[in-house]
Structure formats: C-alpha cells, structure tokens
Design an enzyme around this catalytic site. Structure first.
Site, PDB file in Angstrom:
ATOM      1  N   ASP A 188      32.754  59.539  18.206  1.00  0.00           N
ATOM      2  CA  ASP A 188      33.058  59.068  16.838  1.00  0.00           C
ATOM      3  C   ASP A 188      31.977  59.317  15.774  1.00  0.00           C
ATOM      4  OD1 ASP A 188      34.627  57.797  18.703  1.00  0.00           O
ATOM      5  OD2 ASP A 188      34.271  55.786  17.957  1.00  0.00           O
ATOM      6  N   GLU A 236      40.906  50.436  17.702  1.00  0.00           N
ATOM      7  CA  GLU A 236      39.489  50.759  17.557  1.00  0.00           C
ATOM      8  C   GLU A 236      39.208  51.215  16.121  1.00  0.00           C
ATOM      9  OE1 GLU A 236      38.235  52.282  21.978  1.00  0.00           O
ATOM     10  OE2 GLU A 236      39.185  53.796  20.746  1.00  0.00           O
TER      11      GLU A 236
HETATM   12  C1  FRU Z   1      36.310  55.168  19.943  1.00  0.00           C
HETATM   13  C2  FRU Z   1      35.375  54.357  20.817  1.00  0.00           C
HETATM   14  C3  FRU Z   1      34.913  53.105  20.088  1.00  0.00           C
HETATM   15  C4  FRU Z   1      33.618  52.810  20.751  1.00  0.00           C
HETATM   16  C5  FRU Z   1      33.067  54.183  21.030  1.00  0.00           C
HETATM   17  C6  FRU Z   1      32.261  54.285  22.293  1.00  0.00           C
HETATM   18  O1  FRU Z   1      36.383  56.498  20.301  1.00  0.00           O
HETATM   19  O2  FRU Z   1      36.001  54.034  22.031  1.00  0.00           O
HETATM   20  O3  FRU Z   1      35.842  52.057  20.116  1.00  0.00           O
HETATM   21  O4  FRU Z   1      32.766  52.050  19.939  1.00  0.00           O
HETATM   22  O5  FRU Z   1      34.166  55.054  21.105  1.00  0.00           O
HETATM   23  O6  FRU Z   1      31.616  55.517  22.392  1.00  0.00           O
END
Ligand code: FRU
Length: 498
Positions: A49, A231
């Site tokens: 992300d 998320e």
């Molecule tokens: C989204 C996610 C978030 C988390 C991160 C972990 O892709 O799953 O919810 O904070 O990636 O790397």
C-alpha cells in the site's frame, strides 16, 4: 556461556547476510523485463500500500508498505520517496522501522500547521505520521487486540522520524482488524478526524491534538460490499460539477472485489464532523480492473491547486506475492485526480503525466502499426459513439496479444494471449465491465507490465497487470473503426531516473 551466545548470534548473522547476498545475486540475474519504466516501484524488495501521502513545501511525499529484505510480504516498514510532480520520484531512506510494539502497517501523514500536537512549534510545524502497529507476537499468542495506532513525527520534511514516546495513541478494544488510520483536519469542528477500518465497518475518531482520540461513530456494517475485510478508508470533501460539496468515503476490501480479491469501493454522502451519512445505498468501485488497491488521497494539497490526488497499489492480494518480478515486487498506479461528476468518482490521469510524452504519432487505424516502444500512452477520440464492438489489439512477434474491446455496453480487457499468466490460478486474464454511456474518449497507458485504461475522462478506469515475454509493440484496430476520429500514440519516458 556468554561467549557461546555471542558465537551463535554471529553465526546466525553471517547466515542471514549470506542468504541476503544470494538473494541480491539472484535478483541481479533477473531480466529487466518485469520492471515498469515510469510507474513508481521501490529499488528492491517488496512493496504494497501507499502510505502517508502528504504534500508539504513543494514536495509530494509517498511512503509505502515496505519489506526491504525480501520479495514477499514480511515485517512491514514505511519506505519513502518524494516528488515535485508525482511522476519523477526520488528514493529516500526508510522512514519507519518495526519496533517492540510491532510492524508498521498502513496509515497516513499530516502537517500539523497549528502545532496542535505540541510536537513542533508554530514556526516549525511537525509532520506527523499516524499508522497501525501490528504486534505479530500478540497475534501468534491468539490475542485479539494486536493492532493499535501509533504516531511518529518529523521536523525535517520527512527525512528523519521520531516515534512518539507514549505510543500507542489509540488502543484496541478487542477486535482483530483495527487498522489503517487516515487522518484529515475538519474545519467545521476544528478537530482532526481519523477514519479507521474495523473488520466490516469504518469507525471515526476525533482529536484536538493527534495524541488523544475519541470515538465519534461507526459506518457501513450494512452498506456496500462485504465479501472480505474492510481496509484503508479515506474520507474527504469533494465538490461536484455544480459546486456542491459532498463527502466521499473510500473503502478497500479484500477479498470481495468485482474481479475477485482486492478492490476499492466508495460511498458518496455527507459528514457533519461526527457521523457519515450516505446519499444512497449503491455499491460503487473506484476502478473496475483487477489491480488497483489501497489507494487513498494526498493530504495538504494547497487550495490554490485544489485537486484531490491519489495513487493505488497496482496489485491484488490474490496473487501479489507471486507476480513475476525483476528485483522488486510491486508498483503503484499512475497518479490520478478524483473528480466528482454526476455521482461518479472519476479517476483522471494527472496532467503532469503529459511531461513524459515524447513526439506523438497519429496512427492509421486501417493498418498494423509498429509502436517501437513498450511504454506509451495511446489516446483515442471518436466522431460518433461506438456501435458494433471496436477492438484494439496490442501484439508482438511471439504471437502474444492484449485485446481491449469497447461497444455493446461493455468494456473488456483480455490478457489470455499474453504469456506469463501461469504464476497463479487466481489470476483471471479476462476482465469485463458494463458501460452504457456513449464513448467519446479513451486513454490507454501501457508500461511493460501494466495497462491502465481510462474511458470518457476517467468515468471508467480499469487497471491491470500483464506479463508479456517481449514488448507488445504493434497495434491493430478492428470492428467499428468508422467511429474513430483520431488515434495518437506517445512514447512515455522519465526525464530523470527514479
Ligand atoms: C492492505 C493491508 C492493510 C495493512 C497492510 C499490511 O493491503 O492489508 O490493511 O495495513 O496491508 O501490509
């Protein structure tokens, strides 16, 4: 005993170094073909992300979920890069490292101009990052409360960071998924507002100072798509075509996207500083391709600019750990501007991308045209609406083909004749979406491993990966070519190295 321990630590350290060295050597042998040329990617290692997107003092900051020591998801850090135009990026040292409270998961960053936190001063406002601590040890012990929110601050434009001494600033009430804080400043209540993803809904928290947080409300348990966990939320105001201010809420979901796996949905509504109300119960998607996830918007873009800017992770958790790579795994999408028009959140490629263009060539749509490059933008204008389907085929000498088709109320991207699809059974090469409006403009951005399609100035956007064995350097048109007014292709390349 002490000596023995030291020896064990030394041997373990040496083994880790050797395996890292082996990994680097094998990375060096990987052909360059799977590295995008103008999309943001880390120099090496794993990325997911985008995090902490904030504009400050002439720089767009991009932090990102980063595992520097491997090519699959691992202990999360925040990688860091800056840019003056969201196109040319300068890589900077890692901003945040995991610590005894956990891995550093996704989150956001703000500039605390009024020094509400007291972490800087009015003359030197702090940049504050708000992120999720994910405590792996607690998770392994079977606890539920292993995700908490922490903050860190920087007094030198994001170059170095200090973790706040009293972390976490928001404790976990006992829920397994409690993460991805996105913080904005809410003028009407003079408070910071945090949107937080909590399993199947979003929770809003408010704070006068970024240090203490009070729960305001919950949203979405019975609204939108719920095929997976929620998320990376993002709440922001955006004026529509009539100048009316609406509040958009982005929520990424995994799995449960329209093409399986990861995708980002959005809501349109209002926010009174406490609660979020939707204007209707429709489920809408930011991008109907398979590979645009966890995108949120930049904080702090000056009002004189006024754009709501975004970027997503160009991937899908269904196969993110397996995609073919050339030394780093994971790319961001191109930067886009969100525009609200007739209740559609359009994704418009930012105008800065035009700086990447070389000399444009008008194509004769009745001929097979050689493109001579693997990274380009193709722009099509139409004289009339497309009636019978219109097909665009990008191909190469090895017989690989990428097919894009419009018409009959459908937009389709077919990668089934591109090689390199076998890395995962979950990679679905044929994507289609209904699209009923007349088509007047299409832009296609290709960059070795990706194709991003924008129809009618971003009314529909479709982002997906592909892994051809050689560049797709020819294009042909078939079907309703009469509808085409003009097709121009531009080579795209960065003027300075990333
Ligand atoms: C989204 C996610 C978030 C988390 C991160 C972990 O892709 O799953 O919810 O904070 O990636 O790397």
């Amino acid at each position: 005993m002490k000596e023995k321990l030291l020896l064990i630590v030394l041997i373990a350290g040496l083994a880790a170094c050797q395996s890292r060295q082996k990994e680097i050597e094998s990375i060096e042998k990987i052909p360059y073909q799977y590295r995008s040329s103008y999309h943001f990617a880390p120099e090496s290692g794993w990325m997911n992300d985008p995090n902490g997107m904030v504009y400050y003092a002439g720089e767009y900051h991009l932090f990102y979920q980063y595992y520097p020591d491997g090519l699959q998801w691992g202990p999360m850090h925040w990688g860091h890069a800056v840019s003056e135009d969201m196109v040319h990026w300068e890589h900077l040292p890692i901003a945040l490292y995991p610590d005894e409270l956990g891995y550093i998961f996704s989150g956001s960053a703000v500039v605390d101009i009024n020094n509400t936190s007291g972490l800087g001063s009015l003359e030197e406002p702090p940049m504050v990052a708000i992120f999720t601590y994910h405590d792996m040890a607690a998770e392994r012990q079977g606890r539920e409360d292993y995700e908490t929110q922490g903050i860190a601050y920087s007094m030198d434009k994001g170059r170095t960071w200090t973790k706040y001494a009293d972390n976490p600033v928001l404790n976990n009430p006992g829920v397994r998924d409690f993460r991805d804080p996105k913080v904005i400043w809410n003028e009407s209540t003079s408070k910071w507002i945090m949107s937080l993803a909590v399993r199947d809904h979003v929770e809003f928290y408010s704070s006068p100072d970024l240090l203490t947080w009070t729960k305001e409300s919950e949203f979405g348990q019975n609204l939108g798509a719920h095929g997976g966990v929620w998320e990376c939320p993002d709440l922001f105001p955006l004026k529509d075509e009539n100048g009316e201010e609406k509040w958009v809420l982005l929520v990424s979901i995994n799995p449960g996207g329209p093409n399986g796996g990861s995708a980002t949905q959005y809501f349109i509504g209002s926010f009174d500083g406490h609660e979020y109300q939707v204007q209707d119960a429709q489920t809408r998607w930011v991008d109907i391709g398979s590979d645009n996830y966890a995108g949120v918007s930049w904080f702090g873009v000056p009002e004189s600019d006024g754009r709501r800017l975004t970027m997503g992770w160009m991937n899908n958790w269904n196969y993110a750990n397996q995609i073919p790579q050339s030394g780093s795994r994971g790319n961001m999408t191109i930067a886009r501007e969100f525009v609200l028009n007739e209740n559609i959140l359009k994704s418009v490629p930012i105008t800065e991308l035009k700086d990447l263009r070389g000399q444009g060539t008008s194509l004769d749509v009745r001929e097979v045209t050689s493109l001579d490059q693997e990274s380009f933008e193709l722009e099509m204008k139409f004289v009339s609406s497309v009636k019978a389907p219109l097909q665009l085929t990008f191909q190469n000498e090895s017989g690989e083909e990428l097919l894009i088709e419009f018409g009959n109320g459908l937009v389709k991207v077919d990668r089934s004749k591109v090689s390199g699809n076998s890395f995962s059974e979950q990679f679905n090469p044929v994507l289609a979406s209904s699209f009923d409006s007349d088509i007047y403009e299409v832009r296609v951005f290709v960059d070795r491993v990706s194709v991003e399609l924008f129809v009618n100035n971003g009314s529909l956007s479709m982002t997906q990966l592909m892994f051809p064995s050689a560049e797709l350097d020819e294009v042909t048109f078939a079907g309703d070519v009469e509808a085409i007014d003009e097709v121009v292709v531009y080579p795209l390349s960065l003027k300075t190295p990333r």
